[in-house]
Design a protein around this motif. Structure first.
Motif, PDB file in Angstrom:
ATOM      1  N   PRO A   1       0.577  -1.351  -0.096  1.00  0.00           N
ATOM      2  CA  PRO A   1      -0.345   0.290   0.298  1.00  0.00           C
ATOM      3  C   PRO A   1       1.285   1.241   0.289  1.00  0.00           C
ATOM      4  N   THR A   2      -0.064   2.064  -0.496  1.00  0.00           N
ATOM      5  CA  THR A   2       1.104   3.188  -1.531  1.00  0.00           C
ATOM      6  C   THR A   2      -0.078   4.576  -0.783  1.00  0.00           C
ATOM      7  N   LYS A   3       0.915   5.834  -0.607  1.00  0.00           N
ATOM      8  CA  LYS A   3      -0.288   6.971  -0.203  1.00  0.00           C
ATOM      9  C   LYS A   3       0.329   8.213  -1.345  1.00  0.00           C
ATOM     10  N   GLU A   4      -0.762   8.229  -2.329  1.00  0.00           N
ATOM     11  CA  GLU A   4      -0.512   9.504  -3.117  1.00  0.00           C
ATOM     12  C   GLU A   4      -1.507  10.091  -3.648  1.00  0.00           C
ATOM     13  N   MET A   5      -1.327  11.682  -4.126  1.00  0.00           N
ATOM     14  CA  MET A   5      -1.846  12.110  -4.121  1.00  0.00           C
ATOM     15  C   MET A   5      -2.913  12.233  -5.613  1.00  0.00           C
ATOM     16  N   PRO A   6      -4.377  12.632  -5.806  1.00  0.00           N
ATOM     17  CA  PRO A   6      -4.962  12.604  -7.045  1.00  0.00           C
ATOM     18  C   PRO A   6      -3.924  13.640  -7.862  1.00  0.00           C
ATOM     19  N   THR A   7      -3.815  12.746  -8.991  1.00  0.00           N
ATOM     20  CA  THR A   7      -3.346  13.697 -10.187  1.00  0.00           C
ATOM     21  C   THR A   7      -4.714  14.031 -11.229  1.00  0.00           C
ATOM     22  N   ALA A   8      -6.189  13.985 -10.483  1.00  0.00           N
ATOM     23  CA  ALA A   8      -6.905  14.328 -11.401  1.00  0.00           C
ATOM     24  C   ALA A   8      -6.979  16.160 -10.869  1.00  0.00           C
ATOM     25  N   VAL A   9      -6.885  16.348 -10.294  1.00  0.00           N
ATOM     26  CA  VAL A   9      -6.223  17.287  -9.425  1.00  0.00           C
ATOM     27  C   VAL A   9      -5.584  17.924  -9.426  1.00  0.00           C
ATOM     28  N   CYS A  10      -4.086  17.832  -9.774  1.00  0.00           N
ATOM     29  CA  CYS A  10      -2.495  18.597  -9.316  1.00  0.00           C
ATOM     30  C   CYS A  10      -2.539  19.493 -10.535  1.00  0.00           C
ATOM     31  N   ALA A  11      -3.356  19.873 -11.420  1.00  0.00           N
ATOM     32  CA  ALA A  11      -3.296  21.191 -12.823  1.00  0.00           C
ATOM     33  C   ALA A  11      -3.954  22.150 -11.631  1.00  0.00           C
ATOM     34  N   ASP A  12      -5.330  21.904 -10.283  1.00  0.00           N
ATOM     35  CA  ASP A  12      -5.765  23.198  -9.505  1.00  0.00           C
ATOM     36  C   ASP A  12      -4.379  22.906  -8.359  1.00  0.00           C
ATOM     37  N   GLU A  13      -3.723  22.176  -8.147  1.00  0.00           N
ATOM     38  CA  GLU A  13      -2.734  22.462  -6.849  1.00  0.00           C
ATOM     39  C   GLU A  13      -1.316  23.229  -7.655  1.00  0.00           C
ATOM     40  N   ILE A  14      -1.599  22.865  -8.752  1.00  0.00           N
ATOM     41  CA  ILE A  14      -0.387  24.346  -9.541  1.00  0.00           C
ATOM     42  C   ILE A  14      -0.918  25.449  -9.731  1.00  0.00           C
ATOM     43  N   LEU A  15      -1.953  25.622 -10.045  1.00  0.00           N
ATOM     44  CA  LEU A  15      -2.567  26.961  -9.860  1.00  0.00           C
ATOM     45  C   LEU A  15      -3.250  27.767  -9.151  1.00  0.00           C
ATOM     46  N   MET A  16      -3.252  27.164  -8.057  1.00  0.00           N
ATOM     47  CA  MET A  16      -4.536  27.812  -6.815  1.00  0.00           C
ATOM     48  C   MET A  16      -3.234  27.610  -5.956  1.00  0.00           C
ATOM     49  N   GLU A  17      -3.218  29.917  -5.709  1.00  0.00           N
ATOM     50  CA  GLU A  17      -2.000  30.769  -5.054  1.00  0.00           C
ATOM     51  C   GLU A  17      -2.652  30.109  -3.651  1.00  0.00           C
ATOM     52  N   GLY A  18      -1.590  30.280  -3.161  1.00  0.00           N
ATOM     53  CA  GLY A  18      -1.132  30.455  -1.114  1.00  0.00           C
ATOM     54  C   GLY A  18      -0.470  29.321  -0.656  1.00  0.00           C
ATOM     55  N   ASP A  19      -0.301  28.609   0.400  1.00  0.00           N
ATOM     56  CA  ASP A  19       0.406  27.221   1.211  1.00  0.00           C
ATOM     57  C   ASP A  19       0.215  26.366   0.299  1.00  0.00           C
ATOM     58  N   GLY A  20       1.276  25.625  -0.117  1.00  0.00           N
ATOM     59  CA  GLY A  20       1.200  24.293  -0.322  1.00  0.00           C
ATOM     60  C   GLY A  20       1.175  24.246  -2.354  1.00  0.00           C
ATOM     61  N   GLN A  21       0.757  25.983  -2.738  1.00  0.00           N
ATOM     62  CA  GLN A  21       0.527  25.561  -4.295  1.00  0.00           C
ATOM     63  C   GLN A  21       2.050  25.015  -4.888  1.00  0.00           C
ATOM     64  N   ILE A  22       1.646  23.764  -6.156  1.00  0.00           N
ATOM     65  CA  ILE A  22       2.786  23.227  -6.560  1.00  0.00           C
ATOM     66  C   ILE A  22       4.166  24.297  -7.403  1.00  0.00           C
ATOM     67  N   ARG A  23       4.985  24.265  -7.270  1.00  0.00           N
ATOM     68  CA  ARG A  23       6.096  25.221  -8.384  1.00  0.00           C
ATOM     69  C   ARG A  23       7.072  24.815  -8.819  1.00  0.00           C
ATOM     70  N   ALA A  24       7.034  23.350  -8.644  1.00  0.00           N
ATOM     71  CA  ALA A  24       7.885  22.323  -9.090  1.00  0.00           C
ATOM     72  C   ALA A  24       7.095  20.969 -10.066  1.00  0.00           C
ATOM     73  N   LEU A  25       7.789  20.589 -10.952  1.00  0.00           N
ATOM     74  CA  LEU A  25       6.506  18.895 -11.511  1.00  0.00           C
ATOM     75  C   LEU A  25       7.639  18.247 -11.719  1.00  0.00           C
ATOM     76  N   ILE A  26       8.146  17.176 -11.267  1.00  0.00           N
ATOM     77  CA  ILE A  26       9.138  16.703 -12.310  1.00  0.00           C
ATOM     78  C   ILE A  26       8.255  14.804 -13.011  1.00  0.00           C
TER      79      ILE A  26
END
Length: 727
Positions: free
Chosen positions: A384-409
């Motif tokens: 079992p492995t924890k992962e964040m849902p890809t369906a909302v990754c674009a929103d995590e990049i665009l949504m400003e504030g603490d935790g906003q994704i700034r770099a993507l590999i």
């Protein structure tokens, strides 16, 4: 042949997709000169598909990336060494980490990354050491319910469900293994699927196939339920209703192992054959016959594919499929032999008992988009492995504030074509402070990247059949050694994470075993840590020439342990709302159907694997676009001819498409493969015949996001069709 030239044959396996077909490669002077099926492999019997046979061309593709690339100010890319690229990337990541914190650094591990057996454990170790939960994979684009959410809500049977070889009947919902070469145990095996299907039919196995088109599997089924797209949950609820109403279920098994059977029965009381027939557009008697055939069994499983899982209510679809298996008792019992408990995992007891729901699998870091969406636990080959849902990754990049994704590999994936809601994905990828891609070609996503690292291809690296270990129906495994040494300045996916970890001063561990962060470990060393304590030692698998079935001790299902015995929950929290939601949607779809009278569904194509394949000449000769397959009668009513271009429009966008008449499609349905086309800036629309079109432009990823996973509806999408004017 010169005196120094040495020709040799090397056994390996294909990693174009997940099927792991064994091959024999002829090598001369470190160059592949021929590739053929390994006809001596007893499990596969010499099977390969047309995609895998193109690996030599893929290796020597003229446009293959052989050195790292850095984006220039004008958007072009220039070559630099991988060492310099990694140094610069690490420095930029360090700055982002210090300024914005660990969560601001994310990775997306696409479908191809699953073909490299070491990638995910090392990538996850990197995230753990960094302290970043922003770990994304392609699993949460199309099947999080199957690989985690379903078990979290219902629980699961410790001894496993019936597999194909032990089945009298199989209910296959939206899975076409003959083309996709992908299936979990219970459905048609993904290895040599045509032969597996023939053998199953020969011994009398009955197949019920649910699919809006007469697919290759449906054409060979005993009953084909040609369901209206988006109504899979309604149909499965109806099958369960009939089985319970007619007392065709395994009452003894249910009494001992199931919780909330009466609550479920009451909740699906309205899913009568008449109601379900009207909703699904299937003959009522066919539905009744299918329910009775599955219940008669006495052995066999219900399995689902990405078709219904990408449609509405994927959590409900998966739950109801598991429900059919549960109420019919389609699980291995005490004293029976488990066909393949896994070669590469440690020996574990297999008691005949339910493991109760795992609600903690649905807890963890929440998405900033919604508290209902967040980390989900998925069952992987490494546990079992924890992962964040890809369906909302674009929103995590665009949504400003603490935790906003700034770099993507990005490794082994092409998110610009794969993520739901392409317009938003395009905007998000351009919004990043740093985008790194590891790829062997300049994909649509790589074109946007600040750095592109050239990747090794499968014949240039060692690998092990970790991903598919429990999918085989015998204790089979295959360790392949490097066939040819890579030419150029290229690395593997896992090496990218290790190199960055070293530069950032991180300590990575695999299953609590630290990696050497000074001297790069060998691939074997990582695989050895991943398979510590395995039923068959890795050294034994490594020494074998080619894949094979190993003499591992039989695993016999043990009686239930009264101290740990649980029950499967057929009516978890939230299920009532999902069932009621299907009824509410029936009314909404009537109104929507007036404006958008067609339903767009997803499909697989033989000559591509997502966005990989069209660049290879033989596969391109089979087609350079993803046609919009439509019933001939619908084309006639639209006054559109086969091969013409039409415009498909939804509430969220419009794309061009080349139509192709297909009498196997249900009327009112359009079937198209995903992961084609180009960026949504219109630059590729006039080349639809050469590069296809991206169906994700027709989707808003936050339109009906699924609970827990945020998964977007990517199939059964309401659309309208009009004829285009071709220049």
């Amino acid at each position: 042949m010169t005196e120094k030239s040495v020709e040799k044959k090397v056994k390996t396996y294909c990693r174009f997709c997940h099927a792991t077909c064994p091959m024999e490669v002829t090598v001369r002077d470190n160059r592949v000169i021929a590739l053929a099926p390994d006809t001596n492999n007893t499990l596969f019997g010499g099977y390969t598909c047309l995609k895998g046979r193109q690996m030599p061309e893929q290796l020597y593709l003229p446009e293959r990336i052989q050195a790292s690339l850095k984006k220039n100010a004008d958007g072009s890319h220039s070559e630099i060494s991988s060492a310099q690229a990694l140094d610069e990337i690490a420095e930029k990541l360090r700055e982002i980490l210090q300024k914005y914190g660990p969560r601001s650094i994310a990775s997306y591990n696409g479908t191809v990354s699953f073909q490299n057996s070491a990638t995910h454990p090392v990538a996850k170790a990197w995230h753990t050491a960094l302290g970043s939960p922003s770990y994304y994979t392609s699993i949460t684009i199309d099947q999080p319910a199957k690989v985690g959410i379903g078990q979290a809500r219902m629980g699961f049977w410790a001894a496993g469900n019936h597999t194909w070889q032990d089945s009298n009947v199989a209910l296959i919902v939206g899975n076409n293994t003959l083309v996709s070469h992908f299936s979990i145990p219970g459905g048609i095996p993904s290895f040599s699927p045509s032969n597996a299907l023939r053998e199953g039919k020969k011994r009398g196995l009955k197949i019920i196939c649910v699919d809006p088109r007469r697919s290759e599997v449906a054409a060979r089924a005993d009953i084909h339920l040609q369901v209206k797209p988006g109504q899979d949950a309604v149909l499965l609820a109806g099958l369960a209703h009939i089985i319970l109403a007619e007392n065709l279920h395994d009452a003894e098994f249910c009494a001992e192992n199931i919780h909330n059977l009466d609550a479920l029965k009451a909740a699906i009381a309205g899913f009568t054959p008449d109601y379900v027939a009207a909703r699904t557009d299937i003959d009522k008697q066919d539905i009744i016959d299918a329910a009775r055939l599955f219940a008669a069994g006495p052995r066999g499983s219900a399995t689902t594919g990405t078709g219904p899982e990408m449609g509405p209510y994927p959590n409900l679809v998966q739950h109801l499929a598991q429900t059919l298996n549960a109420i019919c008792g389609r699980h291995y019992r005490a004293g029976e032999k488990v066909p393949n408990p896994g070669v590469l995992s440690p020996p574990t007891p297999r008691p005949a008992q339910a493991i109760p729901p795992q609600p903690e699998w649905l807890t963890g870091v929440r998405s900033r988009v919604s508290d209902d969406i967040g980390e989900v636990t998925v069952l992987t080959a490494n546990g079992p492995t924890k992962e964040m849902p890809t369906a909302v990754c674009a929103d995590e990049i665009l949504m400003e504030g603490d935790g906003q994704i700034r770099a993507l590999i990005c490794v082994g994936g092409n998110p610009l074509l794969a993520w739901p809601g392409q317009e938003k994905a395009f905007k998000a990828l351009k919004n990043l402070d740093l985008l790194i891609c590891l790829d062997y070609k300049m994909s649509a996503t790589a074109e946007l990247a600040d750095y592109v690292i050239g990747s090794k291809l499968c014949l240039e690296r060692d690998d092990l059949t970790v991903l598919t270990d429990i999918w085989y129906e015998q204790p089979y495994s295959h360790y392949t050694k490097t066939v040819v040494e890579a030419e150029g300045d290229v690395i593997e996916e896992w090496e990218l994470f290790w190199e960055l970890g070293k530069r950032l001063g991180l300590e990575l561990s695999i299953r609590e075993q630290p990696l050497d962060m000074v001297n790069k470990p060998k691939k074997y060393d990582i695989l050895e840590k991943m398979t510590k304590g395995s039923r068959v030692p890795l050294a034994e698998i490594y020494q074998r020439d080619g894949g094979g079935v190993f003499d591992a001790p039989d695993v016999i299902v043990q009686p239930a342990d009264p101290a740990t015995r649980g029950r499967l929950d057929l009516f978890p929290e939230g299920l009532a709302d999902e069932l009621q939601g299907t009824a509410r949607d029936a009314d909404a779809s009537l109104e929507q159907g007036r404006q958008y009278p067609f339903l767009l569904i997803s499909r697989r194509m033989k000559n591509t694997f997502n966005s990989t394949g069209p660049e290879l000449s033989f596969l391109a000769s089979k087609g350079t676009t993803n046609p919009a397959y439509i019933h001939p009668d619908d084309l006639e009513s639209l006054q559109v001819k086969d091969g013409e271009i039409v415009l498909l429009s939804s509430a969220h966008g419009e794309i061009p498409a080349v139509v192709q008449a297909s009498p196997d499609i249900k009327r009112g349905v359009v079937s198209m493969a995903h992961c084609w086309g180009a960026a949504p800036d219109g630059s590729g629309d006039d080349r639809v015949r050469e590069i296809g079109a991206n169906t994700n432009r027709l989707i808003n990823n936050l339109d009906r996001p699924e609970r827990y996973s945020g998964m977007a509806q990517q199939s059964a999408v309401p659309i309208a069709i009009r004829k285009a004017t071709e220049n």
